[in-house]
Design a protein around this motif. Structure first.
Motif, PDB file in Angstrom:
ATOM      1  N   ALA A  89       9.349  19.128  -9.817  1.00 14.79           N
ATOM      2  CA  ALA A  89       8.480  20.305  -9.692  1.00 14.79           C
ATOM      3  C   ALA A  89       9.033  21.498 -10.451  1.00 14.79           C
ATOM      4  O   ALA A  89       8.277  22.327 -10.978  1.00 14.79           O
ATOM      5  CB  ALA A  89       8.294  20.660  -8.218  1.00 14.79           C
ATOM      6  N   ASP A  90      10.368  21.612 -10.515  1.00 12.78           N
ATOM      7  CA  ASP A  90      10.958  22.748 -11.220  1.00 12.78           C
ATOM      8  C   ASP A  90      10.615  22.711 -12.712  1.00 12.78           C
ATOM      9  O   ASP A  90      10.431  23.767 -13.337  1.00 12.78           O
ATOM     10  CB  ASP A  90      12.467  22.786 -11.018  1.00 12.78           C
ATOM     11  CG  ASP A  90      13.157  21.482 -11.401  1.00 12.78           C
ATOM     12  OD1 ASP A  90      12.501  20.421 -11.361  1.00 12.78           O
ATOM     13  OD2 ASP A  90      14.356  21.521 -11.731  1.00 12.78           O
ATOM     14  N   ARG A  91      10.478  21.497 -13.268  1.00  8.23           N
ATOM     15  CA  ARG A  91      10.105  21.397 -14.677  1.00  8.23           C
ATOM     16  C   ARG A  91       8.648  21.782 -14.885  1.00  8.23           C
ATOM     17  O   ARG A  91       8.279  22.318 -15.939  1.00  8.23           O
ATOM     18  CB  ARG A  91      10.356  19.977 -15.185  1.00  8.23           C
ATOM     19  CG  ARG A  91      11.832  19.585 -15.161  1.00  8.23           C
ATOM     20  CD  ARG A  91      12.081  18.216 -15.738  1.00  8.23           C
ATOM     21  NE  ARG A  91      11.788  18.164 -17.163  1.00  8.23           N
ATOM     22  CZ  ARG A  91      12.055  17.100 -17.929  1.00  8.23           C
ATOM     23  NH1 ARG A  91      12.601  16.022 -17.383  1.00  8.23           N
ATOM     24  NH2 ARG A  91      11.762  17.101 -19.209  1.00  8.23           N
ATOM     25  N   VAL A  92       7.825  21.536 -13.908  1.00  5.82           N
ATOM     26  CA  VAL A  92       6.414  21.946 -13.994  1.00  5.82           C
ATOM     27  C   VAL A  92       6.316  23.468 -13.949  1.00  5.82           C
ATOM     28  O   VAL A  92       5.576  24.086 -14.733  1.00  5.82           O
ATOM     29  CB  VAL A  92       5.592  21.304 -12.861  1.00  5.82           C
ATOM     30  CG1 VAL A  92       4.141  21.778 -12.925  1.00  5.82           C
ATOM     31  CG2 VAL A  92       5.657  19.781 -12.937  1.00  5.82           C
ATOM     32  N   VAL A  93       7.060  24.090 -13.042  1.00  2.00           N
ATOM     33  CA  VAL A  93       7.057  25.556 -12.935  1.00  2.00           C
ATOM     34  C   VAL A  93       7.584  26.171 -14.228  1.00  2.00           C
ATOM     35  O   VAL A  93       6.999  27.129 -14.765  1.00  2.00           O
ATOM     36  CB  VAL A  93       7.909  26.015 -11.738  1.00  2.00           C
ATOM     37  CG1 VAL A  93       8.038  27.536 -11.723  1.00  2.00           C
ATOM     38  CG2 VAL A  93       7.307  25.523 -10.431  1.00  2.00           C
ATOM     39  N   MET A 121       1.296  17.619 -16.676  1.00  3.69           N
ATOM     40  CA  MET A 121       1.111  16.645 -17.747  1.00  3.69           C
ATOM     41  C   MET A 121       2.046  16.938 -18.924  1.00  3.69           C
ATOM     42  O   MET A 121       2.670  16.024 -19.480  1.00  3.69           O
ATOM     43  CB  MET A 121      -0.349  16.640 -18.213  1.00  3.69           C
ATOM     44  CG  MET A 121      -0.648  15.639 -19.320  1.00  3.69           C
ATOM     45  SD  MET A 121      -2.404  15.328 -19.550  1.00  3.69           S
ATOM     46  CE  MET A 121      -2.963  16.957 -20.052  1.00  3.69           C
ATOM     47  N   LEU A 122       2.170  18.202 -19.298  1.00  3.06           N
ATOM     48  CA  LEU A 122       3.057  18.558 -20.399  1.00  3.06           C
ATOM     49  C   LEU A 122       4.516  18.239 -20.073  1.00  3.06           C
ATOM     50  O   LEU A 122       5.265  17.743 -20.923  1.00  3.06           O
ATOM     51  CB  LEU A 122       2.906  20.049 -20.728  1.00  3.06           C
ATOM     52  CG  LEU A 122       1.643  20.447 -21.492  1.00  3.06           C
ATOM     53  CD1 LEU A 122       1.471  21.957 -21.491  1.00  3.06           C
ATOM     54  CD2 LEU A 122       1.692  19.919 -22.926  1.00  3.06           C
ATOM     55  N   ALA A 123       4.913  18.547 -18.835  1.00  2.00           N
ATOM     56  CA  ALA A 123       6.296  18.253 -18.441  1.00  2.00           C
ATOM     57  C   ALA A 123       6.564  16.751 -18.504  1.00  2.00           C
ATOM     58  O   ALA A 123       7.647  16.312 -18.924  1.00  2.00           O
ATOM     59  CB  ALA A 123       6.563  18.793 -17.036  1.00  2.00           C
ATOM     60  N   ALA A 124       5.579  15.951 -18.098  1.00  2.00           N
ATOM     61  CA  ALA A 124       5.735  14.494 -18.138  1.00  2.00           C
ATOM     62  C   ALA A 124       5.795  13.996 -19.577  1.00  2.00           C
ATOM     63  O   ALA A 124       6.645  13.157 -19.932  1.00  2.00           O
ATOM     64  CB  ALA A 124       4.586  13.834 -17.389  1.00  2.00           C
ATOM     65  N   LEU A 125       4.894  14.491 -20.426  1.00  2.00           N
ATOM     66  CA  LEU A 125       4.910  14.086 -21.834  1.00  2.00           C
ATOM     67  C   LEU A 125       6.224  14.486 -22.497  1.00  2.00           C
ATOM     68  O   LEU A 125       6.801  13.717 -23.275  1.00  2.00           O
ATOM     69  CB  LEU A 125       3.737  14.738 -22.569  1.00  2.00           C
ATOM     70  CG  LEU A 125       2.337  14.207 -22.231  1.00  2.00           C
ATOM     71  CD1 LEU A 125       1.267  15.164 -22.734  1.00  2.00           C
ATOM     72  CD2 LEU A 125       2.137  12.811 -22.838  1.00  2.00           C
ATOM     73  N   LYS A 156      12.360  23.480  -7.153  1.00  2.00           N
ATOM     74  CA  LYS A 156      12.525  22.025  -7.026  1.00  2.00           C
ATOM     75  C   LYS A 156      11.660  21.445  -5.907  1.00  2.00           C
ATOM     76  O   LYS A 156      11.283  20.263  -5.954  1.00  2.00           O
ATOM     77  CB  LYS A 156      13.992  21.682  -6.773  1.00  2.00           C
ATOM     78  CG  LYS A 156      14.900  21.858  -7.983  1.00  2.00           C
ATOM     79  CD  LYS A 156      16.312  21.439  -7.658  1.00  2.00           C
ATOM     80  CE  LYS A 156      17.232  21.623  -8.859  1.00  2.00           C
ATOM     81  NZ  LYS A 156      16.866  20.715  -9.970  1.00  2.00           N
ATOM     82  N   ASP A 157      11.350  22.255  -4.920  1.00  2.00           N
ATOM     83  CA  ASP A 157      10.551  21.783  -3.786  1.00  2.00           C
ATOM     84  C   ASP A 157       9.111  22.307  -3.814  1.00  2.00           C
ATOM     85  O   ASP A 157       8.367  22.120  -2.847  1.00  2.00           O
ATOM     86  CB  ASP A 157      11.211  22.211  -2.465  1.00  2.00           C
ATOM     87  CG  ASP A 157      12.546  21.518  -2.239  1.00  2.00           C
ATOM     88  OD1 ASP A 157      12.665  20.339  -2.616  1.00  2.00           O
ATOM     89  OD2 ASP A 157      13.467  22.172  -1.698  1.00  2.00           O
ATOM     90  N   TRP A 158       8.739  22.952  -4.910  1.00  2.00           N
ATOM     91  CA  TRP A 158       7.405  23.573  -4.951  1.00  2.00           C
ATOM     92  C   TRP A 158       6.395  22.591  -5.557  1.00  2.00           C
ATOM     93  O   TRP A 158       5.768  22.854  -6.574  1.00  2.00           O
ATOM     94  CB  TRP A 158       7.460  24.862  -5.768  1.00  2.00           C
ATOM     95  CG  TRP A 158       6.299  25.780  -5.498  1.00  2.00           C
ATOM     96  CD1 TRP A 158       5.323  25.632  -4.565  1.00  2.00           C
ATOM     97  CD2 TRP A 158       6.004  26.998  -6.202  1.00  2.00           C
ATOM     98  NE1 TRP A 158       4.438  26.683  -4.626  1.00  2.00           N
ATOM     99  CE2 TRP A 158       4.831  27.542  -5.617  1.00  2.00           C
ATOM    100  CE3 TRP A 158       6.613  27.676  -7.237  1.00  2.00           C
ATOM    101  CZ2 TRP A 158       4.262  28.726  -6.056  1.00  2.00           C
ATOM    102  CZ3 TRP A 158       6.062  28.860  -7.682  1.00  2.00           C
ATOM    103  CH2 TRP A 158       4.893  29.389  -7.101  1.00  2.00           C
ATOM    104  N   GLY A 159       6.196  21.483  -4.915  1.00  2.00           N
ATOM    105  CA  GLY A 159       5.241  20.487  -5.384  1.00  2.00           C
ATOM    106  C   GLY A 159       3.825  20.999  -5.487  1.00  2.00           C
ATOM    107  O   GLY A 159       3.119  20.729  -6.476  1.00  2.00           O
ATOM    108  N   PRO A 160       3.312  21.758  -4.479  1.00  2.00           N
ATOM    109  CA  PRO A 160       1.923  22.235  -4.547  1.00  2.00           C
ATOM    110  C   PRO A 160       1.613  23.110  -5.754  1.00  2.00           C
ATOM    111  O   PRO A 160       0.436  23.331  -6.068  1.00  2.00           O
ATOM    112  CB  PRO A 160       1.779  23.024  -3.245  1.00  2.00           C
ATOM    113  CG  PRO A 160       2.762  22.394  -2.306  1.00  2.00           C
ATOM    114  CD  PRO A 160       3.933  22.038  -3.171  1.00  2.00           C
TER     115      PRO A 160
END
Length: 704
Positions: free
Chosen positions: A493-497, A420-424, A521-525
């Motif tokens: 996903a990399d931005r979430v990590v 959520m933070l990465a999206a915001l 980049k591929d670590w969606g889970p």
């Protein structure tokens, strides 16, 4: 002037000759004696070993609770705390001089009368019965033998009974007395002398034997302590020979009467007193915390790990540990005994001490990073456990903060915060809508469980309440997996990590760390909390949101003072803005939904811990999380003033699922901890995010 120099020269020469006679039984070669004597005369104070000019006495460091007075434990190699002479009872000062150097105030470091007397007695008896060491010479020997920079062999050489060593002591003693006052030398001596039973210095000795301060010592007590210095190991009345100790007390009292410092009646009264010891042992290290507060041990353990990581205390972990045990620091920790007590009470309501499952819990203060409590249902101890029980009920493993063998536990849906933070931050508003399906096929490659033809395809836990159009508010409140999988695809996903690591999530498991470095980049889970974390890391991350984007490194201290009372900068919070303020406010607004609160824009609809807001009675935000098959359960909650994270897991067997039912009990427990900790604090509400962050797509918003 010439006469004075000749007197000094004569003092040194005679001292050298007689010392040689006392120790060796024969005169030294004249050239050697006179050579040493003239050398001593020309040696200035500034050229003495630095250890004598600035003695490196090892002093214990004390760790206190946040009130500054409640002792958690101490750390020491030698139990010593230096005290000024004004804080030592006058009778103690008199007793030590009477016992060790009755002419202390008359000589200049070397007592020629004492040397002659010792030589005469030893010559008569055919063996060494009396020494000629002044109190100043004893001080020199003590300093040199305890120099931390010397090897063990060098320390032994500093106390060998040799002519060369005795002459060196004399030279140094004469130099010291030319520069230091008698009071300075007496102070240093009292603080370095060993009194037996592990007590170094008068401060530790008075506490060890009588549980009182040096200023409170009576005549009988002072005489006893002064008598121990000669043979502290054999005369120690706690572990050695009490009769010998009383015999030495009698000797000291007699010397005090002979020198006119104490009346015969006072000495007789002291002599008649029985040996009334009140021993108290200074706790040492984290296993020495008070018996009634064993739960403080895990905080203490984490404090020592923190200390060992601070460059201010040395260039290596080993050096920093030595600094703690020798430096005489006064450390006021961030541990709040009341908050710690409330946390432990709640943890034990979930699982008992003997349960294989654990509920490590951390309480962190937003805006400072100070840790108020760390608790887990374990006994902090190195004692053996029953057969088959690896880590319970006793352990010193860091179950709350991680480190060592503890990598952590899967955080489950609490990691949705980072998506959520990465999206915001990318410019998407809270109102970003997506029709969440029961299952979502993503582009992220995976194998094994959760794979649909090699791609990650997560499902919602309760399709009936999660499917359909969702926003960040409602998806976070109901914990909709497919919404956040979609959001992760959209922002990367990399931005979430990266966001998780920015907020303090440490990836301790090797497999997690490799994925973060080489496959993010591929670590969606990752978004659904498959990585291992700890309660302290989660509390720190959510505290960053509570502090409107200010991340603070977890901190176990409020203040640190060195042995001279000077403040140490390492105690200051290490904080920096890592999120745009509006982004953090928006995330906090959505985080009100899972715990039964309402967002500023009235957009919450559904919660996973719906009763927490009514239980607490003040604005609150947070998130729950469950790992796959409910192997672990997590509850995080925060207000603007405090963040609490609690995780349930079996640290020894991840296959032992704790089950979903424990989550409701954990939510209640977290609410009780917050309620107790905030009872006397004002009610504060969250600052609402701007309408832009709530409803408008914008450009990227960064705050770091």
């Amino acid at each position: 002037m010439i006469r004075a120099r000749l007197d000094k020269l004569l003092t040194v020469v005679i001292a050298g000759v007689l010392a040689g006679l006392v120790l060796a039984g024969a005169a030294l070669p004249a050239a050697l004696v006179f050579g040493i004597g003239f050398s001593a005369l020309s040696t200035p104070y500034s050229e003495l070993p630095s250890t004598l000019r600035t003695p490196p006495t090892a002093q214990r460091s004390n760790l206190y609770a946040n009130d500054g007075t409640t002792l958690i434990t101490s750390f020491y190699q030698e139990d010593r705390v230096d005290v000024p002479l004004r804080e030592v009872a006058p009778v103690m000062r008199q007793a030590i001089v009477a016992a060790e150097d009755v002419r202390f105030y008359q000589h200049s470091g070397v007592d020629l009368r004492g040397v002659v007397r010792a030589f005469t007695v030893n010559k008569r008896d055919g063996r060494t019965r009396q020494g000629a060491s002044t109190l100043t010479m004893q001080y020199v020997r003590n300093v040199l033998s305890s120099d931390p920079r010397l090897t063990e062999r060098q320390r032994q050489a500093a106390t060998e009974v040799t002519t060369a060593r005795k002459l060196q002591e004399m030279r140094y003693a004469l130099a010291l007395e030319r520069e230091l006052s008698k009071e300075d030398i007496l102070t240093r001596y009292l603080n370095i002398a060993y009194f037996g039973a592990g007590a170094y210095g008068i401060g530790a000795a008075s506490k060890r034997y009588f549980s009182r301060s040096p200023a409170e010592l009576t005549l009988a007590q002072a005489a006893l302590l002064a008598g121990l210095v000669r043979s502290p190991d054999s005369d120690d009345p706690i572990n050695g020979d009490a009769d010998s100790a009383l015999g030495r007390r009698t000797y000291v009292l007699e010397r005090l009467v002979e020198t006119g410092q104490v009346s015969a009646d006072a000495a007789a009264a002291a002599q008649a007193e029985p040996l009334q010891l009140r021993p108290s042992e200074t706790p040492n290290d984290c296993t020495g915390v008070p018996d009634g507060h064993n739960d403080w041990g895990f905080f203490c353990d984490w404090f020592t790990r923190w200390w060992s990581s601070q460059s201010a205390f040395g260039s290596s972990a080993d050096e920093r540990k030595r600094t703690l045990r020798r430096g005489g620091f006064s450390i006021v920790s961030s541990l709040d005994p009341a908050v710690q007590r409330a946390t432990t009470e709640q943890v034990l309501k979930i699982y008992r001490l003997t349960d294989a499952r654990a509920v490590p819990t951390a309480v962190v203060q937003p805006g400072t990073g100070r840790v108020l409590a760390m608790s887990v249902n374990r006994t902090y101890s190195v004692a053996a456990n029953p057969v088959g029980q690896k880590n319970h009920p006793n352990t010193v493993n860091q179950l709350v903060a991680g480190g060592g063998a503890i990598e952590g536990y899967q955080g489950g849906s609490t990691f949705k915060l980072f998506a959520m933070l990465a999206a915001l931050e990318s410019g998407l508003p809270l109102s970003t809508e997506f029709t969440a399906p029961t299952q979502l096929l993503t582009r992220f490659p995976v194998t094994g469980a959760g794979s649909c033809d090699g791609r990650w395809c997560p499902s919602n836990a309760s399709p009936s309440s999660m499917n359909g159009p969702r926003t960040m508010w409602t998806a976070f409140g109901r914990s909709v997996n497919t919404y956040f999988a979609w959001l992760t695809e959209r922002v990367g996903a990399d931005r979430v990590v990266e966001m998780a690591e920015r907020l303090g999530i440490v990836l301790r498991a090797d497999s997690d760390e490799r994925l973060a470095r080489y496959g993010a980049k591929d670590w969606g889970p990752f978004t659904l909390g498959v990585a291992a974390t700890t309660p302290l890391d989660l509390a720190t991350a959510y505290a960053t949101v509570a502090a409107e984007g200010t991340w603070c490194a977890p901190l176990p201290v409020v203040s640190i003072s060195d042995s001279a009372g000077r403040p140490v900068d390492a105690a200051k919070p290490d904080c920096r803005q890592v999120l745009d303020t509006d982004v953090a406010r928006a995330a906090a607004d959505a985080a009100r939904c899972p715990v039964g609160d309402q967002s500023m824009y009235g957009r919450c609809d559904g919660a996973t811990a719906p009763d927490l807001r009514s239980q607490l009675g003040r604005p609150v935000a947070g998130k729950t999380g469950s790992s796959e098959r409910y192997g672990t359960e997590t509850v995080v909650a925060f207000t603007p003033q405090l963040a609490v994270a609690s995780m349930a897991a079996n640290p020894d067997d991840p296959r032992d699922a704790v089950g979903q039912a424990v989550q409701a009990r954990m939510a209640t427990a977290v609410g009780e901890v917050l309620g107790a900790a905030l009872r006397d604090q004002p009610v504060r509400d969250f600052v609402p995010p701007s309408e832009r962050a709530a409803f408008q797509v914008t450009g990227a918003r960064t705050g770091n």
